[in-house]
Design an enzyme around this catalytic site. Sequence first.
Site, PDB file in Angstrom:
ATOM      1  N   GLY A   1      59.094  44.149  41.159  1.00 23.22           N
ATOM      2  CA  GLY A   1      58.130  43.339  41.890  1.00 23.22           C
ATOM      3  C   GLY A   1      56.736  43.367  41.291  1.00 23.22           C
TER       4      GLY A   1
ATOM      5  CB  ILE B   1      37.702  47.171  41.543  1.00 20.39           C
ATOM      6  CG1 ILE B   1      39.007  47.898  41.264  1.00 20.39           C
ATOM      7  CG2 ILE B   1      36.533  47.831  40.839  1.00 20.39           C
ATOM      8  CD1 ILE B   1      39.432  47.846  39.804  1.00 20.39           C
TER       9      ILE B   1
ATOM     10  NE  ARG C   1      54.010  26.866  51.284  1.00 23.07           N
ATOM     11  CZ  ARG C   1      54.271  27.215  50.019  1.00 23.07           C
ATOM     12  NH1 ARG C   1      54.890  26.367  49.231  1.00 23.07           N
ATOM     13  NH2 ARG C   1      53.905  28.386  49.562  1.00 23.07           N
TER      14      ARG C   1
ATOM     15  CB  VAL D   1      30.343  41.614  62.768  1.00 20.61           C
ATOM     16  CG1 VAL D   1      29.786  40.206  62.931  1.00 20.61           C
ATOM     17  CG2 VAL D   1      31.362  41.668  61.641  1.00 20.61           C
TER      18      VAL D   1
ATOM     19  CE  LYS E   1      42.647  38.506  38.538  1.00 17.81           C
ATOM     20  NZ  LYS E   1      43.832  39.396  38.370  1.00 17.81           N
TER      21      LYS E   1
ATOM     22  CD  GLU F   1      53.774  35.715  40.904  1.00 13.57           C
ATOM     23  OE1 GLU F   1      54.239  34.628  41.262  1.00 13.57           O
ATOM     24  OE2 GLU F   1      52.564  35.975  40.920  1.00 13.57           O
TER      25      GLU F   1
ATOM     26  CG  ASP G   1      45.652  36.796  36.968  1.00  8.66           C
ATOM     27  OD1 ASP G   1      45.551  36.347  38.125  1.00  8.66           O
ATOM     28  OD2 ASP G   1      45.268  37.937  36.645  1.00  8.66           O
TER      29      ASP G   1
ATOM     30  N   GLY H   1      47.898  43.933  45.104  1.00  9.43           N
ATOM     31  CA  GLY H   1      48.567  44.461  46.284  1.00  9.43           C
ATOM     32  C   GLY H   1      47.927  43.928  47.542  1.00  9.43           C
TER      33      GLY H   1
ATOM     34  CE  LYS I   1      43.545  35.633  41.422  1.00 12.93           C
ATOM     35  NZ  LYS I   1      44.506  36.729  41.670  1.00 12.93           N
TER      36      LYS I   1
END
Lengths: 446, 446
Positions: free
Chosen positions: A199, A148, A58, A46, A217, A202, A213, A318, A117
Amino acid sequence: MTTLQSDPTGGPADRPLRVALLGCGVVGSAVARLLTEHASDLTARVGRPLELAGIAVRRTNIDRPGIDPALFTTDADELVARDDVDLVVEVIGGIEPARTLILSAIANGASVVTANKALLAEDGPRLFEAAETAGVDLYYEAAVAGAIPIIRPLRESLVGDDITTVMGIVNGTTNFILDKMHTEGSSFDDVLAEAQALGYAEADPTADVEGFDAAAKAAILAGLAFHSRVTAADVHREGITEISSADIAAAKLMDCTVKALAICTSEEVEGERRISVRTHPAMIPNSHPLASVGGAYNAVVVESTNAGRLMFYGPGAGGDPTASAVMGDLVTIARNRVRGAAGPGESAYAQRPVMGMGEVVTRYFISLEVIDQPGVLATVAASFAEHGVSVQTMRQEALHRAEDGGARLVLVTHSAPESALGATVDALANLSEVHEVLSVMRVEGE
Amino acid sequence: MTTLQSDPTGGPADRPLRVALLGCGVVGSAVARLLTEHASDLTARVGRPLELAGIAVRRTNIDRPGIDPALFTTDADELVARDDVDLVVEVIGGIEPARTLILSAIANGASVVTANKALLAEDGPRLFEAAETAGVDLYYEAAVAGAIPIIRPLRESLVGDDITTVMGIVNGTTNFILDKMHTEGSSFDDVLAEAQALGYAEADPTADVEGFDAAAKAAILAGLAFHSRVTAADVHREGITEISSADIAAAKLMDCTVKALAICTSEEVEGERRISVRTHPAMIPNSHPLASVGGAYNAVVVESTNAGRLMFYGPGAGGDPTASAVMGDLVTIARNRVRGAAGPGESAYAQRPVMGMGEVVTRYFISLEVIDQPGVLATVAASFAEHGVSVQTMRQEALHRAEDGGARLVLVTHSAPESALGATVDALANLSEVHEVLSVMRVEGE
């Protein structure tokens, strides 16, 4: 971590850049860890140290090993309004409070990285305008296809080219499910239950399996690729819940694979460039580069006039992969801050109109159960002809249940407008010679 | 094209940015065409018009359709020194006069796009320093893997991650040749002649088949990925001219494919990060994503600690794809110019030492012709053990020529330092029980 005193008024050229982290789930905790573990490398990259100013959560009473408990706060509004915060990372997700927090951070002069998104697809233009007005960065590489790099290639590498198609597998959960259905012949419900146990899906899988979703995107990708404002409402969306084992088996017979795709195209129609944005399951030939993308992986194929066909492939979700994308953005906006300039903002000058799904040109696979008597083929063929749809292949199969006295017809059409294809299927369903329309699926990716 | 008057002193905010083009071959003429054809889109994307100031060529008496003849000049030095030139595109190639022209352009305050891999690999640090000092951009997406966005992902998207491996097929000519040898069983010489006839290989194919082109690209990729200065001299280079039909056939039997690879790795050795950079042919398993990259295509696999394995795939050469990459850079440096800031410069802070090839850890495939008598296997196995090399698989085959009274041994080793592997092969060649070492090749990409 550096111990230099931060200086809200600007201060010396080596003062740390202060980072507010909103959210400390799987991605957020990975970002916090990387900021600490890679501090010296990040400082070198940086040009100044990056220092965590605080982490909005939360509940503060959860044990989060390796992170200084003094950083946690439940008051996210106060955190983003602090005058010593230079950079904000939003990994809470959802529309609110994420939108209010990002707008507040921007108004406060901070540059922002978000992986959100849903928010970008719903209200992106407002956020981009706010960033433009404030002269700060809003980066979001992690919002599409995880680790990606696809946002930067579309926004910068291909900005001198004319992109015609973006087609991708951008939801790992549905790809995992369809891949399992393909390799194991299992039903959608069984594989979904397995994915939930592992997992990969959901407890409430709606956002994934109903295509929300992927639609978000797709909106983001189309907006970038075609320099137009596209929101989730512009996206034709179909989920994968209706895909049966029979559909998968039919695809296999066609040397095809069923994939849940996000498809964005731009084409010349009646003298103007129009775009279409959709997400739905489709058959693609096994020879297509997306057909072999297995498990929870993502891949995006981009076609442009000069570059030809490019493909980007990698882990689509992930904590660590998503954190990698967030960190790449964070270093980039920090470098921009050090150099005193923002990166390229949203480019929506083209404002190409979005076509209705009826106008979209595609191909259909259709499987019908018909009565087995002379003249049926002619009647079916006439139905296609009446709607101006040309048939590429037609195959008749014997039915397993011979007592039905019927036959199965399997057809693949040539390209035709979706409206004509839909009308053809409706007409077929109403023919007295047709017992049942067994399966209808789009065929993509020639 | 705009007709606004350019203003060398800065002038109004909408004055065109003036572009000097050095070279008008396949890539240069495509760039000139795109600048004209896409003028209005480019203006919208940059924020100001891009205007060709001149095109430096060796001869002006060649007919170049569609380009205004008044733009051509044989005086490249004069063109880059003009005080109304903002941006310079160098697509001449080679070391000189390209280097002098780029340095002159930078000294003159212009930002530069170059596709010149040889120059960047030989003298990159000097050019980057000059750009840094002058506060201008030096971009080079087209220098590696044609249209595939790989420079920007390494420089920006993955800048917050720790890249461990970059492995790619970065030379389309050698990939075309090896692909043909694999699918058709032809000899290297025959396929090279065919590639030359088709225009896939040059009349003097040295730069491609001896690995110079791939080595330059490997140096650029390693420098970027590992934040270190790497030049072509640091790259271990082997060409593909020694690859025989027998090698290809042996790879097939191993369920492998022979590919010419550029391999850059970074690993912890004795408490410090060291890198290795090499280009050579190697066997890779058919299940590896690079194995199916056919024809003149390129692909690069990047592995990093957090993102995992990413792959970038597309056309690696050709006028239009390379021009697409040049145009992406040109728009980006033009946007930076409009915003009054340069993009991120070279990051070579890490200065990781480059390991000698002897230290590099890899695996070997070895095929031997041995005498067929008791004790030979034990002698061969002892040779491996003496050098500390562990054998993964060993297979004995009958020879076709039974009158030789010999047998063929085919071995694959576990990972070991290159020096130990080389010493083992030398020792095997000197054994009286070994008639001939038939084939030795590295095995990569587990």
